[in-house]
Design a protein around this motif. Structure first.
Motif, PDB file in Angstrom:
ATOM      1  N   SER A 991       4.198  -6.218   6.137  1.00 24.64           N
ATOM      2  CA  SER A 991       4.455  -4.858   5.690  1.00 24.64           C
ATOM      3  C   SER A 991       5.818  -4.777   5.015  1.00 24.64           C
ATOM      4  O   SER A 991       6.807  -5.313   5.525  1.00 24.64           O
ATOM      5  CB  SER A 991       4.405  -3.877   6.873  1.00 24.64           C
ATOM      6  OG  SER A 991       3.102  -3.760   7.360  1.00 24.64           O
ATOM      7  N   PHE A 992       5.869  -4.090   3.862  1.00 25.51           N
ATOM      8  CA  PHE A 992       7.085  -3.876   3.086  1.00 25.51           C
ATOM      9  C   PHE A 992       7.419  -2.389   3.088  1.00 25.51           C
ATOM     10  O   PHE A 992       6.531  -1.542   3.221  1.00 25.51           O
ATOM     11  CB  PHE A 992       6.891  -4.297   1.634  1.00 25.51           C
ATOM     12  CG  PHE A 992       6.803  -5.772   1.392  1.00 25.51           C
ATOM     13  CD1 PHE A 992       7.775  -6.421   0.646  1.00 25.51           C
ATOM     14  CD2 PHE A 992       5.755  -6.526   1.880  1.00 25.51           C
ATOM     15  CE1 PHE A 992       7.691  -7.780   0.400  1.00 25.51           C
ATOM     16  CE2 PHE A 992       5.659  -7.880   1.643  1.00 25.51           C
ATOM     17  CZ  PHE A 992       6.640  -8.511   0.896  1.00 25.51           C
ATOM     18  N   ASP A 993       8.719  -2.066   2.922  1.00 18.37           N
ATOM     19  CA  ASP A 993       9.054  -0.725   2.466  1.00 18.37           C
ATOM     20  C   ASP A 993       9.719  -0.846   1.100  1.00 18.37           C
ATOM     21  O   ASP A 993       9.792  -1.939   0.528  1.00 18.37           O
ATOM     22  CB  ASP A 993       9.918   0.025   3.484  1.00 18.37           C
ATOM     23  CG  ASP A 993      11.333  -0.535   3.617  1.00 18.37           C
ATOM     24  OD1 ASP A 993      11.735  -1.360   2.769  1.00 18.37           O
ATOM     25  OD2 ASP A 993      12.029  -0.139   4.561  1.00 18.37           O
ATOM     26  N   GLN A1039       1.740   3.832  -3.026  1.00 17.92           N
ATOM     27  CA  GLN A1039       2.899   4.065  -3.893  1.00 17.92           C
ATOM     28  C   GLN A1039       2.559   3.763  -5.345  1.00 17.92           C
ATOM     29  O   GLN A1039       1.885   2.788  -5.656  1.00 17.92           O
ATOM     30  CB  GLN A1039       4.067   3.180  -3.449  1.00 17.92           C
ATOM     31  CG  GLN A1039       5.289   3.256  -4.362  1.00 17.92           C
ATOM     32  CD  GLN A1039       6.300   2.170  -4.054  1.00 17.92           C
ATOM     33  OE1 GLN A1039       6.361   1.680  -2.934  1.00 17.92           O
ATOM     34  NE2 GLN A1039       7.062   1.767  -5.053  1.00 17.92           N
ATOM     35  N   LYS A1040       3.064   4.579  -6.252  1.00 21.64           N
ATOM     36  CA  LYS A1040       2.959   4.329  -7.683  1.00 21.64           C
ATOM     37  C   LYS A1040       4.132   5.034  -8.388  1.00 21.64           C
ATOM     38  O   LYS A1040       4.452   6.175  -8.042  1.00 21.64           O
ATOM     39  CB  LYS A1040       1.615   4.809  -8.220  1.00 21.64           C
ATOM     40  CG  LYS A1040       1.240   6.241  -7.854  1.00 21.64           C
ATOM     41  CD  LYS A1040      -0.146   6.612  -8.315  1.00 21.64           C
ATOM     42  CE  LYS A1040      -0.487   8.041  -7.902  1.00 21.64           C
ATOM     43  NZ  LYS A1040      -1.818   8.460  -8.307  1.00 21.64           N
ATOM     44  N   ILE A1058       2.196  -5.233 -11.770  1.00 18.42           N
ATOM     45  CA  ILE A1058       2.711  -3.952 -11.301  1.00 18.42           C
ATOM     46  C   ILE A1058       1.585  -2.935 -11.206  1.00 18.42           C
ATOM     47  O   ILE A1058       0.488  -3.131 -11.748  1.00 18.42           O
ATOM     48  CB  ILE A1058       3.823  -3.413 -12.235  1.00 18.42           C
ATOM     49  CG1 ILE A1058       3.210  -2.974 -13.573  1.00 18.42           C
ATOM     50  CG2 ILE A1058       4.927  -4.440 -12.435  1.00 18.42           C
ATOM     51  CD1 ILE A1058       4.203  -2.256 -14.479  1.00 18.42           C
ATOM     52  N   LEU A1059       1.866  -1.850 -10.497  1.00 19.57           N
ATOM     53  CA  LEU A1059       1.033  -0.653 -10.535  1.00 19.57           C
ATOM     54  C   LEU A1059       1.776   0.381 -11.371  1.00 19.57           C
ATOM     55  O   LEU A1059       2.942   0.695 -11.111  1.00 19.57           O
ATOM     56  CB  LEU A1059       0.776  -0.110  -9.131  1.00 19.57           C
ATOM     57  CG  LEU A1059      -0.046  -0.994  -8.192  1.00 19.57           C
ATOM     58  CD1 LEU A1059      -0.229  -0.304  -6.845  1.00 19.57           C
ATOM     59  CD2 LEU A1059      -1.406  -1.323  -8.791  1.00 19.57           C
ATOM     60  N   GLY A1152      10.302  -0.931  -6.263  1.00 20.76           N
ATOM     61  CA  GLY A1152       9.887  -1.833  -5.202  1.00 20.76           C
ATOM     62  C   GLY A1152       8.435  -1.616  -4.800  1.00 20.76           C
ATOM     63  O   GLY A1152       7.615  -1.120  -5.587  1.00 20.76           O
ATOM     64  N   PHE A1153       8.147  -1.964  -3.557  1.00 22.70           N
ATOM     65  CA  PHE A1153       6.776  -1.875  -3.056  1.00 22.70           C
ATOM     66  C   PHE A1153       6.808  -1.417  -1.612  1.00 22.70           C
ATOM     67  O   PHE A1153       7.568  -1.950  -0.788  1.00 22.70           O
ATOM     68  CB  PHE A1153       6.083  -3.239  -3.162  1.00 22.70           C
ATOM     69  CG  PHE A1153       4.717  -3.286  -2.531  1.00 22.70           C
ATOM     70  CD1 PHE A1153       3.617  -2.756  -3.190  1.00 22.70           C
ATOM     71  CD2 PHE A1153       4.533  -3.840  -1.271  1.00 22.70           C
ATOM     72  CE1 PHE A1153       2.353  -2.789  -2.607  1.00 22.70           C
ATOM     73  CE2 PHE A1153       3.281  -3.886  -0.686  1.00 22.70           C
ATOM     74  CZ  PHE A1153       2.189  -3.351  -1.369  1.00 22.70           C
TER      75      PHE A1153
END
Length: 1292
Positions: A991-993, A1039-1040, A1058-1059, A1152-1153
């Motif tokens: 998991s990332f923030d 996230q986008k 990327i998104l 980021g992601f």
């Protein structure tokens, strides 16, 4: 014996031919041509259109006519688009597209089909799901292949969901082909007779096929019989198809003992159904649509002997033309074949073999019975005005069918007021209630309610001052005529001559006497009632109605649909959308299925199982399990495979010792004395246990140790032939010497009957036993198989040390050989054969003890996981319709995954989601489902905790320790089957923030590493010189924009995935620093939707191949085939280094992601594994919080977008199915699992598969230079698979 071999060979040949013919047909039969593109405007109709530019005829795929497609009016409550194919066609697939260059598209829809454009039937997939997946934008084409083709002329697309930011928009295409049709119409008084050339026809093999469409639930389709008692009858009965078949058993001819094999349901729906009968000797396959029954015929014969003729459509009575023994078939048959003979074609050409009885025509009359469906049990109704009656009073007639036990059929307000008449179904029976006041039939001063229950013409009339009393049926006689059986029932209600007359299904009428003539007042309400006078009469009717007459005037439901007649709510016209939810029966272990309109339930009484689908055994799995819950010695039923297919078995549990013994007795408990047996006429005893062979095997294999005592008392009765042999080594290496001359002399002195051991060589057994598989065994103690000895030999105390058994000494006194058989694979003993008691004075007494086992391997086993990189492999979980998982665990880790299995899109997972919560999640195609249970105490306290998770087609449940069971109901019309494909294994997900990142720094220029890898893989110089990358990863995010992955070089080259701001996927390739980067958008839809997505990117030179989830690989062309030179690093998440990125890439890099990444692979590098297993390494840089997690658990509980793929996609899935392994987090601690796998066997299999794939890879690479660019791509797939073979390099 020869006959049996020939018979088996013949059956194998037939089977092989059928398989090859089927495969050949599937290969050469091309039925996927477009059918809509060339149709005229008149072939298109719709419920409405926004304007002329949005007309239905603009709805052709990839066309831009008019407004670019069809859109209905915004006020259209029931929109549909209809296509007329102009003739009957075989339809194999449909495709949809949104309206061109717009925000209008349909995201899900229903598909209806019809022969006439009036009576419609909803298409359902094999799993019963009726919805089709539509579009996510206006341009992409989504094709859905039909799991079973349909033959029809009209198709109707009914939108169910659409773009919430736009409106409905459709362009469609239908794929299929034309087909040859031979049709015959039977009017219920006709038939076709196929007469043989000889007196009788005797066949060993029969193949009969046809399609039929019936107007009624009863009728004979096929009949033939012979004088010796053979017969075959195919008959519709109560909407099911019954096959009666008997071979050479005159006792069953026309007797009440005839037993039918029934298949199908609701076959009187006026739609086409296919029938296929295959018989070879006594084995029969009967298939109706997609449901097949396999059975064996009655009778002693193997051939079917039919005299004179076969009758199709009825059974005519000999000598009485037009007279039939049973109800004839009323409807149409198509393509009727009997053993390859086209019966209808012969009849149409008036061939002499065919005799026509009555009026048989060769075109199918169109059905006039159009139904409507009441969809809601709370709000459906149909209100129709009454027409004036010339004779006074009123009459109502209609037909209905339903599964519901309760529902309002008819409500009529009467004059004089305030009387009213109610016809309703209550407790599965029909009740007519007249509510009245004023003048009364009996001395009752209050309002009176009269209840009439009808069964076979019997009238039950009762007067009561309390209408509620009558509703409950107190002091009444309810009928036994159940009307919620899914069949059509006719009701006729008439008021005349001071009577209310009710007739049901043509039975004798029942009447209520009246004081005065009643007239209807206002509208007639069918199925429900919106007024305050009858809103309490719930539930509303849920089912189908047709043929509605009021005052003998038919009511046109088309006018009601168009708003020209009466009013309605929650109705579906021109179709009876009933379905049989008990076909197939999803109740397990013999549970009895019952149903309502929207669901089914299982009666598990008497099965030994419980739960929504009778999945859970009510018994423990072993005696060991009974002892753990505090039981004492005694007889118990155990279920060794738990919820598996095997039933419970009664055993005796002996708990008096330290070990808990499971004891299974057989039919021969007392000692048995044997005399007069020889090898030619041996004594044989078969042992029948209190369990089946499969149950015995399950008990033995699940036990730690099993044994069975064999006691053999003998007098001149040997176990082995010990006479007249040469000196030889005895078994076990001991030398055994017998004086041959002495043996011969002794043999000559014996009488003939004493030496009756024909052809017996020395050492050959004279007695033996059979193991559970029926294999012959001749060892008599706890030795390994094949060692022909007794226990005394092992213990070195045989009475004569020249022999290995006491009985082989062949003395005139009693001797004993007692041994304990303990080789589990051979237990229990199924039969014993004694062959040496025919000599003078010979006698034997034997006793075979019960089977005794101890230990339960499913309880006392444990696996310890000491590192986060630990994992276990298991076979794929077989859990399509139901599965349960139970185990004990203890751990100190705050979270982790216990078990996960994945399919193409489906998955099932059990995990410790927090220190005090266990989560059970799965997806069967209806979107992820998450069931969590939180404990008030921590679960990572290094104490044992119990977890049990179950999922079936009705519900899911989760239990943790003694906490209350948590349930979650499954959607009634959702996907029922969990389709898994991969093995159970554990890997990494993180998991990332938004501040997190993982950067992997390469030790050396990557081009050097690539050359080494190519050489190691024996790739040719030409092939290895071409630029190539393999990238794969899975992610979940909402996230986008977001940065997923970047690869950068020292030469300012980069790859970025990327998104974008709208959530769509973008792939950036910047290979030439003096040019603009190449940008590709393979997915225009929003991937930041909280769901798990899998991305695969593969490059060969200029060719770029991208796959998203399970979609087809899409090919793109780069502007350059340059290699990445001097790769510096790979970064997941936020990029902090200032790079020469494009502005849009830089924006995503700075954001980021936030979410979950898993299964990240860049060629042979696995950066997540390196991050978790090599923390502190100079190669890996971790910034921000990074938590080992589970991607699937973060997915939102929303519906997956499922798409049926084309043939190419299916082939692609087959090629890469073994490479789609997913990610899991690992729980540290100790887990007690239910089953273990054979690690060595898997290792061997994996090695063989690896060698096979390497051979395939090398072969495909050698051909690379001789084929097209697409061959390069296929070669890379082999390379990709070979990399994935070595899972341990980049998975945990």
């Amino acid at each position: 014996m020869v006959f049996l071999l020939l018979l088996l060979l013949h059956m194998l040949t037939l089977y092989t031919l059928s398989v090859f013919s089927g495969a050949s047909a599937a290969t050469h039969y091309n039925c996927n041509g477009p059918l809509v593109a060339t149709l005229p405007h008149s072939s298109f109709q719709s419920s409405s259109q926004s304007s002329v530019s949005y007309a239905a005829y603009n709805a052709k795929l990839n066309r831009r006519d008019g407004a670019g497609g069809w859109s209905p009016m915004v006020t259209d409550q029931e929109p549909w688009l209809q296509v007329d194919l102009r003739e009957q066609m075989e339809v194999t697939a449909v495709a949809t597209q949104g309206r061109y260059d717009s925000w209008d598209w349909v995201s899900s829809y229903l598909l209806l089909y019809s022969d006439t454009g009036r009576a419609w039937k909803q298409y359902r997939h094999e799993d019963g799901v009726g919805r089709f997946v539509g579009n996510v934008n206006s341009e992409a084409v989504v094709q859905n292949k039909l799991s079973h083709p349909v033959r029809t002329r009209f198709l109707r697309f009914v939108p169910r969901d659409w773009n919430p930011s736009g409106w409905m928009g459709l362009r469609v295409e239908v794929y299929g082909c034309s087909y040859k049709s031979y049709m015959a119409d039977f009017d219920g008084r006709s038939s076709l007779l196929y007469r043989f050339n000889q007196k009788s026809m005797s066949t060993v093999k029969d193949v009969i096929s046809l399609r039929f469409r019936s107007h009624q639930a009863e009728g004979v389709l096929l009949h033939g019989e012979g004088q010796r008692g053979d017969y075959i009858t195919l008959e519709l009965h109560q909407g099911r198809l019954d096959l009666y078949l008997n071979l050479d058993d005159s006792r069953l001819r026309f007797s009440s003992g005839r037993v039918a094999v029934s298949v199908g349901s609701l076959l009187d729906d006026q739609h086409w159904h296919s029938v296929h009968i295959e018989r070879f000797n006594k084995q029969v396959n009967l298939t109706v649509d997609s449901h097949t029954q396999h059975f064996q015929t009655k009778g002693e014969g193997h051939s079917l002997e039919v005299d004179y003729e076969l009758s199709f459509g009825g059974i005519p009575l000999p000598g009485k033309p037009g007279t039939f023994l049973r109800k004839n078939f009323h409807g149409c048959m198509e393509n009727l074949y009997y053993n390859g003979i086209n019966i209808i074609d012969l009849a149409k050409r008036r061939k002499p073999q065919i005799h026509s009885v009555g009026n048989v025509t060769f075109s199918c009359s169109q059905p006039q019975l159009v139904a409507c469906t009441f969809l809601s049990s709370s709000s459906s109704f149909l209100s129709l005005p009454s027409a004036a009656s010339a004779t006074g009073g009123f009459s109502v007639r209609f037909q209905f069918r339903t599964w519901n036990p309760d529902g309002l059929l008819l409500f009529v307000q009467l004059s004089p007021e305030p009387q009213r008449l109610v016809l309703q179904i209550s407790n599965s029976r029909l009740y007519l209630t007249l509510h009245s006041s004023g003048r009364q039939k009996s001395e009752v001063s209050a309002a009176t309610s009269v209840n009439l229950a009808v069964h076979s013409g019997r009238r039950v009339e009762q007067t009561c001052s309390n209408p509620e009393t009558l509703k409950t049926g107190v002091n009444t006689t309810p009928t036994s005529h159940r009307v919620n059986n899914g069949l059509w029932h006719s009701v006729s209600l008439d008021t005349k001559n001071l009577q209310i007359t009710l007739t049901v299904d043509g039975e004798p009428s029942s009447a209520i006497e009246l004081w005065e003539q009643l007239e209807s007042r206002g509208n007639f309400y069918f199925g429900g009632c919106p007024t305050t006078d009858c809103q309490h009469l719930t539930p509303a009717f849920q089912g189908c109605m047709r043929l509605i007459f009021i005052n003998r005037q038919p009511k046109d439901l088309n006018q009601a649909q168009q708003g020209l007649l009466g009013n309605y709510n929650e109705l579906q016209f021109d179709t009876c959308n009933i379905r049989d939810r008990c076909l197939p029966n999803l109740c397990e272990h013999g549970g009895r299925c019952s149903q309502t309109w929207s669901s089914f339930s299982c009666d598990c009484s008497g099965t030994g199982y419980s739960g929504a689908t009778c999945h859970n055994s009510i018994y423990e799995s072993s005696c060991e399990a009974y002892k753990l819950i505090g039981s004492s010695s005694g007889f118990y039923s155990i279920d060794p495979d738990g919820s598996g297919p095997l039933g419970p078995t009664q055993v005796y549990c002996n708990m008096t010792e330290e070990k808990v013994w499971t004891v299974l007795a057989h039919n021969s408990t007392a000692p048995v004395t044997v005399q007069g047996s020889s090898l030619l006429k041996p004594h044989i005893m078969k042992f029948n246990y209190s369990a089946s062979a499969e149950e015995l095997q399950a008990i033995v294999s699940g036990s730690e140790q099993c044994q069975q005592e064999v006691v053999y008392d003998c007098k001149r009765s040997r176990l082995f032939n010990t006479k007249a042999r040469e000196p030889a080594l005895g078994w076990g290496g001991a030398e055994l010497t017998i004086n041959r001359q002495e043996a011969v002399k002794k043999q000559q002195l014996k009488t003939p009957n004493e030496t009756h051991v024909p052809n017996a060589q020395y050492g050959s057994p004279l007695s033996w036993w059979l193991d559970r598989e029926g294999e012959r065994r001749s060892y008599w103690g706890g030795f390994l198989p094949g060692v022909q000895q007794c226990s005394c030999s092992l213990e070195e105390n045989c009475m004569d040390m020249n022999y290995f058994c006491n009985c082989d000494a062949d003395t005139d006194t009693w001797a004993n050989d007692t041994g304990v058989l303990s080789y589990k694979d051979h237990l229990p003993v199924s039969q014993i054969v004694i062959g040496d008691t025919n000599r003078t004075g010979s006698q034997a007494v034997y006793h075979i003890g019960p089977l005794r086992c101890y230990g339960d391997k499913s309880i006392w086993n444990a696996a310890s996981f000491y590192q986060e990189s630990s994992y276990l492999y298991f076979p794929t979980l077989q859990a399509e319709l139901a599965s349960d998982i139970s185990f004990y665990f203890k751990t100190s880790a705050p979270s982790g995954v216990f078990l996960e299995n994945l399919g193409l899109k489906d998955f099932i997972r059990v995990e410790l989601s927090s220190p005090s919560a266990v989560t059970f999640s799965f997806d069967v195609g209806n979107g992820p489902v998450v069931l969590s249970m939180k404990s008030h105490l921590p679960l990572n306290d290094r104490q044992w905790h119990y977890v049990r998770a179950e999922r079936n087609v009705k519900e899911a449940s989760l239990q943790v320790d003694q906490l209350p069971l948590r349930f979650l109901e499954a959607p009634a019309d959702g996907h029922p089957r969990l389709r898994l494909s991969s093995q159970l294994f554990v890997e990494v997900s993180v998991s990332f923030d938004m501040e997190s990142s993982v950067t992997y720094t390469f030790q050396e220029p990557f081009s050097v590493m690539q050359n080494r890898s190519s050489q190691a893989s024996s790739v040719s110089t030409e092939s290895s010189s071409r630029a190539r990358e393999d990238v794969a990863f899975s992610f979940v995010t909402s996230q986008k924009p977001a940065m997923l992955l970047t690869v950068s070089t020292f030469n300012q080259q980069y790859i970025a995935v990327i998104l974008a701001k709208n959530g769509s996927l973008q792939i950036w390739y910047h290979l030439q620093t003096d040019r603009s980067p190449d940008v590709f958008s393979p997915a225009l839809n929003n991937l930041a939707d909280g769901r798990l997505h899998r991305i695969r990117i593969h490059r060969v030179g200029k060719n770029l191949y991208v796959q998203i989830d399970q979609d087809i690989h899409t090919k793109y062309t780069l502007s350059s085939d340059a290699e990445l030179i001097l790769i510096r690093s790979l970064t997941l998440g936020k990029v902090t280094r200032r790079e020469n990125f494009n502005e849009k890439v830089m924006e995503a890099a700075s954001k980021g992601f936030s979410g979950c990444l898993s299964s990240v692979q860049f060629n042979h590098v696995a950066p997540l594994k390196a991050a978790l297993t090599n923390r502190g390494s100079s190669l890996v840089t971790i910034r921000g919080p990074l938590v080992q997690s589970n991607c699937g658990a973060l997915a939102e509980s929303t519906s997956h977008t499922l798409q049926d793929q084309t043939v190419t996609a299916n082939k692609d899935k087959e090629k890469h199915g073994n490479g789609t392994q997913k990610d899991l987090a690992v729980i540290a601690g100790v887990v007690t699992a239910v089953v273990f796998i054979a690690v060595c066997a898997l290792a061997v299999i994996s090695r063989l598969l690896y060698q096979q794939r390497r051979a395939q890879r090398s072969s495909s690479i050698k051909e690379e230079t001789r084929h097209s660019v697409y061959t390069d791509y296929r070669t890379e797939l082999h390379l990709h698979n070979s990399v994935r073979d070595n899972m341990k390099e980049y998975y945990i």
